[in-house]
Motif scaffolding. Structure first.
Motif, PDB file in Angstrom:
ATOM      1  N   ARG A 164     -34.264  18.111 -29.815  1.00  0.00           N
ATOM      2  CA  ARG A 164     -33.724  19.261 -29.958  1.00  0.00           C
ATOM      3  C   ARG A 164     -33.075  19.800 -28.752  1.00  0.00           C
ATOM      4  NH1 ARG A 164     -35.784  24.114 -32.343  1.00  0.00           N
ATOM      5  NH2 ARG A 164     -33.704  24.725 -32.652  1.00  0.00           N
ATOM      6  N   PRO A 165     -31.911  19.234 -28.221  1.00  0.00           N
ATOM      7  CA  PRO A 165     -31.443  19.815 -27.046  1.00  0.00           C
ATOM      8  C   PRO A 165     -31.352  21.140 -26.947  1.00  0.00           C
ATOM      9  CG  PRO A 165     -29.774  18.109 -28.039  1.00  0.00           C
ATOM     10  CD  PRO A 165     -31.043  18.562 -28.797  1.00  0.00           C
ATOM     11  N   ASP A 166     -30.982  21.810 -28.048  1.00  0.00           N
ATOM     12  CA  ASP A 166     -30.788  23.291 -27.956  1.00  0.00           C
ATOM     13  C   ASP A 166     -30.032  23.985 -26.832  1.00  0.00           C
ATOM     14  OD1 ASP A 166     -31.211  25.470 -29.214  1.00  0.00           O
ATOM     15  OD2 ASP A 166     -33.126  26.409 -28.273  1.00  0.00           O
ATOM     16  N   ALA A 167     -28.985  23.355 -26.542  1.00  0.00           N
ATOM     17  CA  ALA A 167     -27.924  23.723 -25.340  1.00  0.00           C
ATOM     18  C   ALA A 167     -26.593  23.708 -25.902  1.00  0.00           C
ATOM     19  CB  ALA A 167     -28.301  22.969 -24.156  1.00  0.00           C
ATOM     20  N   ALA A 168     -25.460  24.390 -25.534  1.00  0.00           N
ATOM     21  CA  ALA A 168     -24.245  23.967 -25.710  1.00  0.00           C
ATOM     22  C   ALA A 168     -23.719  23.449 -24.546  1.00  0.00           C
ATOM     23  CB  ALA A 168     -23.506  25.151 -26.018  1.00  0.00           C
ATOM     24  N   LEU A 169     -22.734  22.640 -24.637  1.00  0.00           N
ATOM     25  CA  LEU A 169     -22.154  22.111 -23.314  1.00  0.00           C
ATOM     26  C   LEU A 169     -20.677  22.982 -23.025  1.00  0.00           C
ATOM     27  CD1 LEU A 169     -22.580  18.382 -23.973  1.00  0.00           C
ATOM     28  CD2 LEU A 169     -23.809  19.903 -22.457  1.00  0.00           C
ATOM     29  N   ARG A 170     -20.721  23.412 -21.742  1.00  0.00           N
ATOM     30  CA  ARG A 170     -19.519  24.266 -21.330  1.00  0.00           C
ATOM     31  C   ARG A 170     -18.735  23.486 -20.406  1.00  0.00           C
ATOM     32  NH1 ARG A 170     -19.210  29.612 -23.243  1.00  0.00           N
ATOM     33  NH2 ARG A 170     -21.105  30.227 -24.417  1.00  0.00           N
ATOM     34  N   PHE A 171     -17.392  23.785 -20.557  1.00  0.00           N
ATOM     35  CA  PHE A 171     -16.528  23.129 -19.602  1.00  0.00           C
ATOM     36  C   PHE A 171     -16.275  24.054 -18.455  1.00  0.00           C
ATOM     37  CE2 PHE A 171     -11.753  22.817 -18.251  1.00  0.00           C
ATOM     38  CZ  PHE A 171     -11.991  21.868 -17.418  1.00  0.00           C
ATOM     39  N   ARG A 172     -16.558  23.924 -17.010  1.00  0.00           N
ATOM     40  CA  ARG A 172     -16.264  24.803 -15.945  1.00  0.00           C
ATOM     41  C   ARG A 172     -14.736  24.764 -15.668  1.00  0.00           C
ATOM     42  NH1 ARG A 172     -19.837  25.064 -10.988  1.00  0.00           N
ATOM     43  NH2 ARG A 172     -18.686  26.046  -9.672  1.00  0.00           N
ATOM     44  N   VAL A 173     -14.259  25.951 -15.975  1.00  0.00           N
ATOM     45  CA  VAL A 173     -12.755  26.192 -15.898  1.00  0.00           C
ATOM     46  C   VAL A 173     -12.478  26.517 -14.275  1.00  0.00           C
ATOM     47  CG1 VAL A 173     -12.506  27.472 -18.130  1.00  0.00           C
ATOM     48  CG2 VAL A 173     -12.805  28.817 -16.377  1.00  0.00           C
ATOM     49  N   ASP A 174     -11.166  26.260 -14.322  1.00  0.00           N
ATOM     50  CA  ASP A 174     -10.556  26.616 -12.998  1.00  0.00           C
ATOM     51  C   ASP A 174     -10.206  27.811 -12.501  1.00  0.00           C
ATOM     52  OD1 ASP A 174     -10.353  24.020 -11.216  1.00  0.00           O
ATOM     53  OD2 ASP A 174      -8.420  23.540 -12.079  1.00  0.00           O
ATOM     54  N   ASP A 175     -10.331  28.481 -11.494  1.00  0.00           N
ATOM     55  CA  ASP A 175      -9.832  30.049 -11.183  1.00  0.00           C
ATOM     56  C   ASP A 175      -8.515  29.934 -10.732  1.00  0.00           C
ATOM     57  OD1 ASP A 175     -10.473  28.986  -8.677  1.00  0.00           O
ATOM     58  OD2 ASP A 175     -11.676  30.485  -8.404  1.00  0.00           O
ATOM     59  N   ARG A 176      -7.518  29.126 -11.334  1.00  0.00           N
ATOM     60  CA  ARG A 176      -6.176  29.232 -10.866  1.00  0.00           C
ATOM     61  C   ARG A 176      -5.352  29.351 -12.024  1.00  0.00           C
ATOM     62  NH1 ARG A 176      -4.234  24.077 -10.158  1.00  0.00           N
ATOM     63  NH2 ARG A 176      -6.197  23.194 -10.895  1.00  0.00           N
ATOM     64  N   PRO A 177      -4.164  30.048 -11.714  1.00  0.00           N
ATOM     65  CA  PRO A 177      -3.361  30.458 -13.076  1.00  0.00           C
ATOM     66  C   PRO A 177      -2.770  28.768 -13.897  1.00  0.00           C
ATOM     67  CG  PRO A 177      -2.099  31.390 -11.113  1.00  0.00           C
ATOM     68  CD  PRO A 177      -3.343  30.758 -10.716  1.00  0.00           C
TER      69      PRO A 177
END
Ligand code: GLU
Length: 328
Positions: A164-177
């Protein structure tokens, strides 16, 4: 072992590929049909290939048998497609529920590139960031301070081995427009880090997010132009960041304004009478529907009955109106 590359259908400017990608959750209403007509005309007017992809990733929302009804209804309207769940084709399978291996490959690539991280924050944690400005999804953007400071190289594999990994996987976004052009809405700009922040690609319950699946599939299927409802305009900047992180070139974009009912609300399943099936059952001719849709898009001056094929020659995006269309 390095992750396997995603299979990509090469893109050829002289033979564009477009798609219609409905979720099989309800009957096709006039708004969906209008978007499908515009997507079909855009590709057919350039002599390209049109494919149907089934976005059936969310099992509780999928209605059994709905995909077949949707295809029947758009075929009744006069649209056709060259590849799809019913026809097969070089990019099969065309059902997202059968493409998990590709989504896992993409997650591997993003993890290797340092663009993925596990998130065990609760809704309550996220709701507690009250002072931040509110982002697109109603809540505050995911704060960069919630990112893990460091991750073991094999973290994703270790997570997959857990019961039960019980974690979502998130994408690390850029801080550029993100700057992009939409064929209907023109120049657009968004700072994803300020609107949504690091977004979910795989949910805690194991379901793949729409954002991941749509980008992986459009890349793998060699899609050159994405035509879809304007309710997805807000997803585009996120998807462009994902294309870039996966080493792909984003397609051209065209967002078709939504159709609203007399009360000014976007057509939904509640507007049962505005489905193609209801119109067909009440004896309306498909040519009459196409004429109405084409006029509402701005492709005809008057809603004269016609077939989709009659509109191919004169189709251009310049004619397509930006305003939502009212279909009472
Ligand atoms: N599956 C989405 C829908 O039914 C469309 C996704 C897309 O075209 O990007 O609204």
């Amino acid at each position: 072992m390095p992750p396997a590359p995603i299979h990509r259908t090469p893109r050829h400017a002289s033979h564009p590929r477009g798609r219609y990608a409905p979720s099989p959750t309800g009957l096709i209403h006039l708004g969906n049909a209008r978007t499908a007509l515009a997507a079909w005309l855009s590709i057919r007017s350039r002599g390209g290939t049109f494919l149907w992809r089934l976005e059936d990733l969310d099992p509780p929302r999928v209605v059994p048998g709905m995909a077949a009804l949707q295809m029947e209804d758009l075929a009744w309207l006069g649209l056709d497609w060259d590849e799809g769940p019913d026809l097969g084709g070089p990019c099969a399978p065309y059902e997202q529920s059968r493409r998990s291996a590709l989504y896992e490959d993409a997650l591997d690539r993003l993890a290797t590139a340092g663009r993925l991280f596990p998130c065990r924050r609760s809704r309550k944690d996220l709701a507690s960031i009250a002072s931040a400005p509110h982002g697109l999804d109603g809540g505050a953007p995911y704060p960069a301070s919630f990112r893990p400071a460091s991750l073991d190289p094999g973290w994703l594999e270790a997570l997959r081995r857990m019961e039960r990994p019980d974690a979502a996987l998130r994408f690390r976004v850029d801080d550029r427009p993100v700057l992009w052009h939409d064929r209907v809405f023109g120049a657009r700009e968004e700072r994803v880090d300020r609107t949504v922040g690091d977004f979910v690609l795989k949910r805690r319950d194991g379901l793949y997010a729409y954002q991941l699946a749509v980008v992986v599939d459009d890349l793998a299927m060699g899609i050159d132009e994405v035509v879809r409802g304007a309710d997805l305009l807000d997803s585009t900047a996120r998807q462009i960041q994902l294309y870039e992180a996966l080493g792909g070139t984003p397609p051209d974009w065209a967002h078709v304004p939504v159709v609203v009912n007399a009360a000014g609300e976007k057509l939904s399943k509640r507007d049962g009478g505005r489905t193609l099936r209801a119109l067909r059952d009440s004896g309306v001719h498909p040519e009459a529907v196409v004429g109405e849709l084409a006029a509402s898009l701005g492709l005809l001056d008057r809603p004269d009955p016609c077939r989709p094929g009659d509109l191919v020659r004169d189709f251009t995006w310049e004619k397509v109106k930006k305003e939502p269309s009212v279909m009472p």
